[in-house]
Design a protein around this motif. Sequence first.
Motif, PDB file in Angstrom:
ATOM      1  N   HIS A 231      -3.844  -6.505  -4.674  1.00  0.00           N
ATOM      2  CA  HIS A 231      -4.454  -5.433  -3.899  1.00  0.00           C
ATOM      3  C   HIS A 231      -5.552  -5.992  -2.997  1.00  0.00           C
ATOM      4  O   HIS A 231      -5.538  -5.801  -1.778  1.00  0.00           O
ATOM      5  CB  HIS A 231      -5.032  -4.368  -4.848  1.00  0.00           C
ATOM      6  CG  HIS A 231      -5.771  -3.264  -4.159  1.00  0.00           C
ATOM      7  ND1 HIS A 231      -6.714  -2.501  -4.797  1.00  0.00           N
ATOM      8  CD2 HIS A 231      -5.717  -2.804  -2.884  1.00  0.00           C
ATOM      9  CE1 HIS A 231      -7.206  -1.612  -3.951  1.00  0.00           C
ATOM     10  NE2 HIS A 231      -6.611  -1.768  -2.789  1.00  0.00           N
TER      11      HIS A 231
ATOM     12  N   PHE B 240      -4.974   3.477   0.454  1.00  0.00           N
ATOM     13  CA  PHE B 240      -5.888   3.628  -0.681  1.00  0.00           C
ATOM     14  C   PHE B 240      -5.330   3.115  -1.998  1.00  0.00           C
ATOM     15  O   PHE B 240      -6.056   2.643  -2.851  1.00  0.00           O
ATOM     16  CB  PHE B 240      -6.305   5.098  -0.825  1.00  0.00           C
ATOM     17  CG  PHE B 240      -7.115   5.587   0.332  1.00  0.00           C
ATOM     18  CD1 PHE B 240      -8.350   5.020   0.609  1.00  0.00           C
ATOM     19  CD2 PHE B 240      -6.645   6.595   1.167  1.00  0.00           C
ATOM     20  CE1 PHE B 240      -9.112   5.450   1.687  1.00  0.00           C
ATOM     21  CE2 PHE B 240      -7.395   7.032   2.245  1.00  0.00           C
ATOM     22  CZ  PHE B 240      -8.629   6.454   2.513  1.00  0.00           C
ATOM     23  N   VAL B 241      -4.065   3.267  -2.159  1.00  0.00           N
ATOM     24  CA  VAL B 241      -3.459   2.892  -3.437  1.00  0.00           C
ATOM     25  C   VAL B 241      -2.492   1.731  -3.200  1.00  0.00           C
ATOM     26  O   VAL B 241      -1.746   1.711  -2.222  1.00  0.00           O
ATOM     27  CB  VAL B 241      -2.712   4.098  -4.060  1.00  0.00           C
ATOM     28  CG1 VAL B 241      -1.959   3.678  -5.319  1.00  0.00           C
ATOM     29  CG2 VAL B 241      -3.700   5.221  -4.377  1.00  0.00           C
ATOM     30  N   TYR B 242      -2.536   0.769  -4.119  1.00  0.00           N
ATOM     31  CA  TYR B 242      -1.675  -0.390  -4.013  1.00  0.00           C
ATOM     32  C   TYR B 242      -0.668  -0.352  -5.158  1.00  0.00           C
ATOM     33  O   TYR B 242      -1.040  -0.080  -6.301  1.00  0.00           O
ATOM     34  CB  TYR B 242      -2.524  -1.660  -4.103  1.00  0.00           C
ATOM     35  CG  TYR B 242      -1.787  -2.916  -3.736  1.00  0.00           C
ATOM     36  CD1 TYR B 242      -1.566  -3.254  -2.402  1.00  0.00           C
ATOM     37  CD2 TYR B 242      -1.310  -3.771  -4.702  1.00  0.00           C
ATOM     38  CE1 TYR B 242      -0.891  -4.405  -2.045  1.00  0.00           C
ATOM     39  CE2 TYR B 242      -0.628  -4.930  -4.368  1.00  0.00           C
ATOM     40  CZ  TYR B 242      -0.425  -5.231  -3.041  1.00  0.00           C
ATOM     41  OH  TYR B 242       0.245  -6.377  -2.693  1.00  0.00           O
TER      42      TYR B 242
ATOM     43  N   GLU C 123       0.118   1.158 -10.192  1.00  0.00           N
ATOM     44  CA  GLU C 123      -0.665   1.586  -9.030  1.00  0.00           C
ATOM     45  C   GLU C 123      -2.136   1.365  -9.330  1.00  0.00           C
ATOM     46  O   GLU C 123      -2.601   1.640 -10.434  1.00  0.00           O
ATOM     47  CB  GLU C 123      -0.413   3.064  -8.724  1.00  0.00           C
ATOM     48  CG  GLU C 123       0.965   3.276  -8.119  1.00  0.00           C
ATOM     49  CD  GLU C 123       1.159   4.681  -7.543  1.00  0.00           C
ATOM     50  OE1 GLU C 123       2.153   4.878  -6.824  1.00  0.00           O
ATOM     51  OE2 GLU C 123       0.310   5.569  -7.829  1.00  0.00           O
TER      52      GLU C 123
ATOM     53  N   PHE D  54     -11.427   5.204  -3.063  1.00  0.00           N
ATOM     54  CA  PHE D  54     -10.517   6.351  -3.212  1.00  0.00           C
ATOM     55  C   PHE D  54     -10.979   7.122  -4.445  1.00  0.00           C
ATOM     56  O   PHE D  54     -10.959   6.605  -5.570  1.00  0.00           O
ATOM     57  CB  PHE D  54      -9.093   5.818  -3.398  1.00  0.00           C
ATOM     58  CG  PHE D  54      -8.023   6.863  -3.397  1.00  0.00           C
ATOM     59  CD1 PHE D  54      -7.987   7.858  -2.416  1.00  0.00           C
ATOM     60  CD2 PHE D  54      -7.019   6.835  -4.356  1.00  0.00           C
ATOM     61  CE1 PHE D  54      -6.979   8.807  -2.413  1.00  0.00           C
ATOM     62  CE2 PHE D  54      -6.002   7.786  -4.355  1.00  0.00           C
ATOM     63  CZ  PHE D  54      -5.984   8.775  -3.380  1.00  0.00           C
TER      64      PHE D  54
ATOM     65  N   CYS E 267      -5.944  -6.427   1.213  1.00  0.00           N
ATOM     66  CA  CYS E 267      -6.941  -5.682   1.990  1.00  0.00           C
ATOM     67  C   CYS E 267      -7.404  -6.490   3.200  1.00  0.00           C
ATOM     68  O   CYS E 267      -8.208  -6.020   4.000  1.00  0.00           O
ATOM     69  CB  CYS E 267      -8.150  -5.330   1.124  1.00  0.00           C
ATOM     70  SG  CYS E 267      -7.815  -4.026  -0.083  1.00  0.00           S
TER      71      CYS E 267
ATOM     72  N   PHE F 296       0.822  -1.202   0.000  1.00  0.00           N
ATOM     73  CA  PHE F 296       0.000   0.000   0.000  1.00  0.00           C
ATOM     74  C   PHE F 296       0.861   1.259   0.000  1.00  0.00           C
ATOM     75  O   PHE F 296       1.898   1.313   0.664  1.00  0.00           O
ATOM     76  CB  PHE F 296      -0.900   0.030   1.245  1.00  0.00           C
ATOM     77  CG  PHE F 296      -2.035  -0.939   1.151  1.00  0.00           C
ATOM     78  CD1 PHE F 296      -3.161  -0.630   0.400  1.00  0.00           C
ATOM     79  CD2 PHE F 296      -1.997  -2.156   1.809  1.00  0.00           C
ATOM     80  CE1 PHE F 296      -4.212  -1.525   0.299  1.00  0.00           C
ATOM     81  CE2 PHE F 296      -3.044  -3.052   1.720  1.00  0.00           C
ATOM     82  CZ  PHE F 296      -4.152  -2.735   0.966  1.00  0.00           C
TER      83      PHE F 296
ATOM     84  N   ASP G 271     -13.001   2.403  -6.366  1.00  0.00           N
ATOM     85  CA  ASP G 271     -13.926   3.461  -5.989  1.00  0.00           C
ATOM     86  C   ASP G 271     -15.331   2.916  -6.219  1.00  0.00           C
ATOM     87  O   ASP G 271     -15.513   1.884  -6.872  1.00  0.00           O
ATOM     88  CB  ASP G 271     -13.665   4.710  -6.852  1.00  0.00           C
ATOM     89  CG  ASP G 271     -14.277   5.975  -6.246  1.00  0.00           C
ATOM     90  OD1 ASP G 271     -14.845   5.902  -5.127  1.00  0.00           O
ATOM     91  OD2 ASP G 271     -14.188   7.034  -6.890  1.00  0.00           O
TER      92      ASP G 271
ATOM     93  N   PHE H 154     -11.940   1.304   1.544  1.00  0.00           N
ATOM     94  CA  PHE H 154     -10.865   1.318   0.547  1.00  0.00           C
ATOM     95  C   PHE H 154     -11.167   2.228  -0.638  1.00  0.00           C
ATOM     96  O   PHE H 154     -10.311   2.453  -1.478  1.00  0.00           O
ATOM     97  CB  PHE H 154     -10.586  -0.115   0.066  1.00  0.00           C
ATOM     98  CG  PHE H 154     -10.076  -1.002   1.161  1.00  0.00           C
ATOM     99  CD1 PHE H 154      -8.734  -0.967   1.528  1.00  0.00           C
ATOM    100  CD2 PHE H 154     -10.930  -1.849   1.846  1.00  0.00           C
ATOM    101  CE1 PHE H 154      -8.260  -1.775   2.554  1.00  0.00           C
ATOM    102  CE2 PHE H 154     -10.467  -2.662   2.878  1.00  0.00           C
ATOM    103  CZ  PHE H 154      -9.128  -2.617   3.231  1.00  0.00           C
TER     104      PHE H 154
ATOM    105  N   TRP I 163      -6.361   1.258  -7.512  1.00  0.00           N
ATOM    106  CA  TRP I 163      -7.271   1.540  -6.400  1.00  0.00           C
ATOM    107  C   TRP I 163      -8.698   1.297  -6.861  1.00  0.00           C
ATOM    108  O   TRP I 163      -8.953   1.143  -8.055  1.00  0.00           O
ATOM    109  CB  TRP I 163      -7.089   2.987  -5.904  1.00  0.00           C
ATOM    110  CG  TRP I 163      -7.368   4.023  -6.947  1.00  0.00           C
ATOM    111  CD1 TRP I 163      -8.565   4.645  -7.196  1.00  0.00           C
ATOM    112  CD2 TRP I 163      -6.437   4.578  -7.885  1.00  0.00           C
ATOM    113  NE1 TRP I 163      -8.438   5.537  -8.232  1.00  0.00           N
ATOM    114  CE2 TRP I 163      -7.149   5.519  -8.672  1.00  0.00           C
ATOM    115  CE3 TRP I 163      -5.082   4.365  -8.157  1.00  0.00           C
ATOM    116  CZ2 TRP I 163      -6.548   6.244  -9.705  1.00  0.00           C
ATOM    117  CZ3 TRP I 163      -4.489   5.090  -9.188  1.00  0.00           C
ATOM    118  CH2 TRP I 163      -5.206   6.018  -9.948  1.00  0.00           C
TER     119      TRP I 163
ATOM    120  N   ARG J  21     -12.441   0.300 -10.881  1.00  0.00           N
ATOM    121  CA  ARG J  21     -11.031   0.096 -10.524  1.00  0.00           C
ATOM    122  C   ARG J  21     -10.178   0.804 -11.561  1.00  0.00           C
ATOM    123  O   ARG J  21     -10.392   0.644 -12.757  1.00  0.00           O
ATOM    124  CB  ARG J  21     -10.665  -1.386 -10.477  1.00  0.00           C
ATOM    125  CG  ARG J  21      -9.165  -1.597 -10.235  1.00  0.00           C
ATOM    126  CD  ARG J  21      -8.752  -3.042 -10.117  1.00  0.00           C
ATOM    127  NE  ARG J  21      -9.159  -3.656  -8.854  1.00  0.00           N
ATOM    128  CZ  ARG J  21      -8.529  -3.470  -7.690  1.00  0.00           C
ATOM    129  NH1 ARG J  21      -7.473  -2.656  -7.630  1.00  0.00           N
ATOM    130  NH2 ARG J  21      -8.963  -4.071  -6.613  1.00  0.00           N
TER     131      ARG J  21
END
Lengths: 307, 307
Positions: free
Chosen positions: B65, B30-32, B111, B170, B69, B25, B115, B168, B113, B124
């Motif tokens: 990711h 929030f970001v992987y 990267e 973002f 989590c 992370f 939403d 999670f 994340w 994603r």
Amino acid sequence: MMNGLKDVPLINGTEDFATFLRGSFVEGRFVYRQNFFVRSYETGPDKTISMETLTNFLQESALNHVSSCGFSQNSFGTSYEMDLRKLIWVITRIQVQVQRYSRWGDEIEVETWIDVGGKNGTRRDWIIRDRYTKEIIAKATSKWAIMNRETRRLSKMPEEVRQELVPFYFNKFAIATEEIDQQKIQKLTDATAEGFRFGVTPGWNDMDVNQHVNNAKYTRWISESVPRKMLEDYKMTSMILEFRRECTHSDILESMTSASSKVIAASNNKYVSRKPHLQYIHLLRLQDNKTEVVRARTEWNLKQNHT
Amino acid sequence: MMNGLKDVPLINGTEDFATFLRGSFVEGRFVYRQNFFVRSYETGPDKTISMETLTNFLQESALNHVSSCGFSQNSFGTSYEMDLRKLIWVITRIQVQVQRYSRWGDEIEVETWIDVGGKNGTRRDWIIRDRYTKEIIAKATSKWAIMNRETRRLSKMPEEVRQELVPFYFNKFAIATEEIDQQKIQKLTDATAEGFRFGVTPGWNDMDVNQHVNNAKYTRWISESVPRKMLEDYKMTSMILEFRRECTHSDILESMTSASSKVIAASNNKYVSRKPHLQYIHLLRLQDNKTEVVRARTEWNLKQNHT
């Protein structure tokens, strides 16, 4: 575990990280070792990698080995003297034995080296281990010849090329010599084949920089004529490929498979328990003129969750 | 360069090495971020990776990711509450924009994340950078829905699942909202298609643990009806896939392609220099009953060595 890591470079900066992923020499400069982290998309529906993925790892470590030998970086594993003469490497035979298949997230360690192989070629071997337990999970041996990239004909190995390679020759066998299968693979015919798959078409990305189908792709295609039920219940434990000619993007192939008569005979004798559960022979040939491309022999065992 | 590395875990032992390869992370939780070292077998004859390889990297980072989590590890990116209810993720749409394609040995940084995405799904996003220069080399956005793995029907998102995901979410867009293509892709018919490829057959290893063809495989198949000369001279710079139904191992597909009428119109106006050189639409459908599986729109530019 710490013993096994002693030759791995320390990871203390971005340069060393790259070295670690590309691989590095161990045992003097004779053996090259590269680590792989198995990615999700390299596993199949049973959550393990396939023989195709394994052959990809073999190729990757071999190419990194050659480029780390200080040879030219121009092409797929060619040396400086080979580049000068427009020569490329072609694989003529490979034998792979698999003890178990890795899963997503597993870390494996591939070691590879080369040795003299006949008058005009080399032998390349590999040992694949679990990176932590050092358990051997697969072994492979292969034979390579030299081809002119313009005439597409096999070539003698020039003395200058031999001189480049000799310092790297390492006389060690990944597979015990008595287990190396030297036997010619029987040719399948329309009459003897039991499974067929017509119209196997190379995709653009099945080609490599040598402008022919990369050898690792054939592993997928020989499975295409194997009965579906087999692929669900059995896993390939051994594979021998004999490469007989190049295949290019415009070629269309036929994949043919037959249960080997040998295994039927074997199941009647006292060695049955040490034998694979099933054995097949395969042929990939050009659809239009039936020219042979690859002969193969494979062995299969029931998947562990089925036993 | 050092700034970009500040969130990456220090590599000071085998555990940290694994973390580094799996990803970790950044920006809170929030970001992987995951690093990839491009392998030789992931590049094609032009020595660069393909859109298929790129979508594989997207999948790998997304799965790592989700598993990082703290959700269940039982399946392909499902959460604990999803497993309880036999729910799985299915992708419904993905848009990928590529600036340039990486080469063997390149190190890239992905990267990703999630939403909120509509009432019952998630969005994603991904940004892919050169690990050293931090130059953005590709961006992607995707929409996901939830399916019952037994009935194979789409499901509402249970409140318990939403509660697991919300922490999670973002609110950041990889592709600027005005550049996100919301337009429905026109359906190709036998009359409008220009390129065909019949008998596209999923291999056993095209299946994933959800027992259907993995979405990354379709990227290869839409290219199969694109003229060969195109694949040699052009590189796909953008792709939008609309997934319309699952495909299983027993299905046989047809791949159909047509130059998009939009691009022909566009080439007559003053914006031509900012437009892609070529635009295609594609359809993958079942061969037996012509059911749609995937619609796609792709953009292509001349390869740099051709310009």
